[in-house]
Design an enzyme around this catalytic site. Structure first.
Site, PDB file in Angstrom:
ATOM      1  N   ARG A   7       0.820  -1.214   0.000  1.00  0.00           N
ATOM      2  CA  ARG A   7       0.000   0.000   0.000  1.00  0.00           C
ATOM      3  C   ARG A   7       0.855   1.267   0.000  1.00  0.00           C
ATOM      4  O   ARG A   7       0.415   2.324  -0.435  1.00  0.00           O
ATOM      5  CB  ARG A   7      -1.001  -0.029   1.153  1.00  0.00           C
ATOM      6  CG  ARG A   7      -2.110  -1.025   0.909  1.00  0.00           C
ATOM      7  CD  ARG A   7      -3.064  -1.090   2.086  1.00  0.00           C
ATOM      8  NE  ARG A   7      -2.434  -1.613   3.279  1.00  0.00           N
ATOM      9  CZ  ARG A   7      -2.392  -2.887   3.636  1.00  0.00           C
ATOM     10  NH1 ARG A   7      -2.961  -3.786   2.878  1.00  0.00           N
ATOM     11  NH2 ARG A   7      -1.785  -3.270   4.744  1.00  0.00           N
ATOM     12  N   GLU A  44       5.142 -10.139  14.529  1.00  0.00           N
ATOM     13  CA  GLU A  44       4.627 -10.701  15.777  1.00  0.00           C
ATOM     14  C   GLU A  44       4.938 -12.192  15.883  1.00  0.00           C
ATOM     15  O   GLU A  44       5.368 -12.688  16.896  1.00  0.00           O
ATOM     16  CB  GLU A  44       3.118 -10.476  15.833  1.00  0.00           C
ATOM     17  CG  GLU A  44       2.726  -9.755  17.079  1.00  0.00           C
ATOM     18  CD  GLU A  44       1.259  -9.417  17.053  1.00  0.00           C
ATOM     19  OE1 GLU A  44       0.806  -8.934  15.995  1.00  0.00           O
ATOM     20  OE2 GLU A  44       0.602  -9.651  18.060  1.00  0.00           O
TER      21      GLU A  44
HETATM   22  P1  AMP Z   1       4.521  -2.767  11.732  1.00  0.00           P
HETATM   23  O1  AMP Z   1       5.773  -3.355  11.194  1.00  0.00           O
HETATM   24  O2  AMP Z   1       3.961  -3.538  12.884  1.00  0.00           O
HETATM   25  O3  AMP Z   1       4.631  -1.293  12.011  1.00  0.00           O
HETATM   26  O4  AMP Z   1       3.414  -2.943  10.611  1.00  0.00           O
HETATM   27  C1  AMP Z   1       3.384  -2.105   9.529  1.00  0.00           C
HETATM   28  C2  AMP Z   1       2.987  -2.821   8.279  1.00  0.00           C
HETATM   29  O5  AMP Z   1       1.981  -3.770   8.476  1.00  0.00           O
HETATM   30  C3  AMP Z   1       2.460  -1.805   7.301  1.00  0.00           C
HETATM   31  O6  AMP Z   1       3.056  -2.054   6.048  1.00  0.00           O
HETATM   32  C4  AMP Z   1       0.983  -2.035   7.265  1.00  0.00           C
HETATM   33  O7  AMP Z   1       0.525  -2.066   5.928  1.00  0.00           O
HETATM   34  C5  AMP Z   1       0.742  -3.354   7.954  1.00  0.00           C
HETATM   35  N1  AMP Z   1      -0.180  -3.235   9.102  1.00  0.00           N
HETATM   36  C6  AMP Z   1       0.135  -3.413  10.396  1.00  0.00           C
HETATM   37  N2  AMP Z   1      -0.936  -3.279  11.189  1.00  0.00           N
HETATM   38  C7  AMP Z   1      -1.958  -2.984  10.376  1.00  0.00           C
HETATM   39  C8  AMP Z   1      -3.350  -2.700  10.598  1.00  0.00           C
HETATM   40  N3  AMP Z   1      -3.896  -2.705  11.821  1.00  0.00           N
HETATM   41  N4  AMP Z   1      -4.122  -2.427   9.527  1.00  0.00           N
HETATM   42  C9  AMP Z   1      -3.586  -2.411   8.282  1.00  0.00           C
HETATM   43  N5  AMP Z   1      -2.298  -2.668   8.027  1.00  0.00           N
HETATM   44  C10 AMP Z   1      -1.479  -2.957   9.051  1.00  0.00           C
END
Ligand code: AMP
Length: 569
Positions: A458, A495
């Site tokens: 995205r 995670e």
């Molecule tokens: P993080 O590495 O945990 O910051 O996750 C970021 C990535 O995961 C981004 O590229 C987001 O597109 C996706 N992502 C994580 N959590 C969500 C969420 N609640 N809704 C949509 N996309 C998420």
């Protein structure tokens, strides 16, 4: 071990989440009651677990959930409604029956819940509207607006004929919410001949963005015999249309026979700012005196220095004294010292009015010159920036609120416990992507950027749109195995497990980049992206995202990086 009640109130959300999870085994009355209280937990992870478990409890939890629609906490009421909506078709009939009872408190939420069943809820909602119970009627009308189906449009249009203003207003809001689904039918009302209905159609179309609505309003504005008050409402709505298509019709309205219409068209052109300047400069040559008069005035108020030579010509040669007088004032308003000689000449104009305005303008230029000498250039720049940003901020707030409404919460996707922020509706809307790019661009103002880097997938969409707007290059950061060699890669923790991002080698070396993604959650992905840019010799100017999940504190993983997000949860 702490007892369950204490755990459910613990400071640490993980303790509360585990306590909620421990309730999932039995759909007893007690467990259900505790889970309903946890629907109000201010940590989304906890409340979404409660939502999930209650959904699985199904019929056993139904009466408690319906009771929870009257709970004193708004969050509990909203989340209970979400559980009911998510319980699926099996309970739709029960909910439809409930919708017809006359308990105002739950009526609102039940209408809200059943609206999520789209087409299947329309018939019942219409029945509620036809029965004459006012609060229920208003709830059902709003709910029709949330069904996102075309069948809701006709019944709402009927409501525009109702006697009470509140009903008509609520129906109009619901039609606005249906947006593009309602456009064609509302356009038909626009020329139905019944003044009041036409008036509502104008208001609705003014709020629905998109070119169809815009075009229909423009042609209504330019049609013959349109009443003055309708013209005024259309002109008012054009302020938010930010499309160059509205400029020419507005200029035409500067020559309208009614003064209020002319004035409003001028105000709207002023609001549109730079977008209309070129057209206004061309309109200075119009044969219509009023169009020249108002174009000069708006250009002066906009401080458009590009128009100065032509306005000086008008001051000297225009056949109408009122236009010459307006030119004098505009030059004064712009504080343009080089116009001083022309203004001195104008003191010999045949019209007293022009002479007087030339005098006012000369004084004004003097005042501005004196003021300028007393304050530093730096202060003027800072002040102008502040005024500009105040002007912008009300628009920005509106755009952000619209964007937030188009982000859909999807619980338990892609895995249990995650509240997925779906930007699909935002991307599908006519102005969504362009609004996001404009807001991103505004937050990057004044920064030196060579490249926009988008994170798969995205981040590609948002990043590419921004790169196009800023006229910079775009570089994709991809998941492992998608880019041809040579690549650099960076592992990062998720995670559960690991993932890997890759970047074409050399592509960002010695470049200043902005990294873009849709959501900043735990920050792992963003951190890997920053590391990868640094590893390949680039400079991270900042990380920009549309949505930040504040409770996960992802920015803590990015010390020293400028992190900005448009929307926070
Ligand atoms: P993080 O590495 O945990 O910051 O996750 C970021 C990535 O995961 C981004 O590229 C987001 O597109 C996706 N992502 C994580 N959590 C969500 C969420 N609640 N809704 C949509 N996309 C998420």
């Amino acid at each position: 071990m702490k007892d369950l009640m204490d755990s459910l109130k613990d400071m640490d959300y993980r303790v509360r989440r585990d306590a909620v999870l421990s309730l999932k085994g039995t759909a007893s009355k007690e467990n259900t009651a505790l889970l309903i209280e946890s629907l109000g937990d201010d940590n989304e992870t906890v409340s979404s677990e409660a939502i999930k478990i209650l959904k699985n409890f199904g019929e056993a939890a139904l009466p408690h959930l319906i009771g929870a629609l009257k709970h004193s906490s708004y969050t509990v009421r909203r989340n209970a409604a979400q559980v009911l909506a998510g319980m699926g078709n099996a309970y739709l009939q029960t909910l439809l029956d409930l919708a017809k009872t006359n308990d105002d408190d739950i009526q609102f939420w039940i209408s809200e819940v059943i609206s999520q069943f789209g087409s299947r809820s329309v018939k019942t909602l219409v029945e509620i509207i036809e029965a004459d119970d006012m609060p229920a009627k208003l709830c059902a009308i709003s709910a029709l607006g949330r069904t996102r189906v075309k069948e809701a449009v006709r019944p709402l249009l009927h409501c525009l004929d109702e006697e009470q203003w509140t009903i008509r207003k609520t129906a109009a809001q619901a039609l606005i919410q249906l947006g593009q689904l309602a456009v064609d039918e509302v356009i038909r009302v626009l020329n139905c001949g019944v003044t009041d209905r036409e008036f509502w159609a104008i208001q609705i179309l003014g709020e629905i963005s998109g070119s169809k609505a815009r075009k229909s309003l423009i042609s209504k504005l330019l049609s013959e015999n349109i009443p003055v008050d309708q013209k005024q409402v259309i002109l008012q709505s054009m302020r938010n249309m930010e499309s160059v298509e509205v400029v020419e019709p507005l200029i035409q309205m500067l020559g309208d026979k009614n003064w209020f219409v002319r004035k409003q068209a001028a105000d709207t052109l002023w609001e549109l700012g730079e977008m209309g300047q070129e057209h206004l400069i061309r309109a200075l040559r119009s044969k219509n005196t009023d169009i020249r008069y108002w174009s000069v005035k708006v250009l002066g108020d906009l401080q458009c220095l590009d128009a100065v030579p032509q306005i000086c010509q008008i001051l000297k040669n225009d056949s109408s004294w009122s236009v010459r007088a307006s030119a004098a004032l505009a030059l004064g308003e712009m504080g343009y010292e080089d116009a001083t000689l022309d203004l001195v000449d104008a003191l010999r104009d045949s019209s007293e009015y022009v002479k007087k305005n030339a005098m006012v303008a000369l004084n004004r230029i003097g005042e501005i010159k004196q003021a300028k000498s007393q304050i530093s250039e730096e202060w003027v720049q800072g002040f102008t920036r502040q005024v500009f940003s105040d002007l912008q901020s009300s628009r920005t707030r509106g755009a952000l609120a619209r964007l937030k409404e188009m982000i859909r919460d999807v619980p338990d996707f892609p895995k249990p416990g995650v509240m997925f922020k779906d930007i699909g509706p935002l991307l599908a809307s006519p102005n969504g992507l362009s609004d996001v790019s404009k807001l991103f661009a505004a937050s990057l103002k004044g920064r030196d950027i060579d490249l926009i880097v988008g994170i798969e997938s995205r981040g590609f969409l948002l990043g590419a749109a921004l790169a196009q707007l800023l006229k910079t290059g775009f570089v994709p950061l991809r998941k492992k195995g998608k880019l041809p060699p040579p690549v650099l890669s960076q592992k990062y923790g998720l995670e559960y497990g690991e993932d890997e991002l890759e970047l074409s080698e050399g592509i960002v070396r010695n470049k200043s980049v902005i990294i873009i993604d849709d959501v900043l959650a735990t920050g792992g992905t963003a951190k890997a992206a920053c590391d990868l840019i640094l590893l390949s010799g680039g400079k991270v100017e900042g990380f920009l995202c549309l949505i930040e999940l504040d409770f996960l504190d992802g920015r803590a993983k990015l010390p020293g990086v400028s992190v900005e997000s448009l929307i926070h949860y």
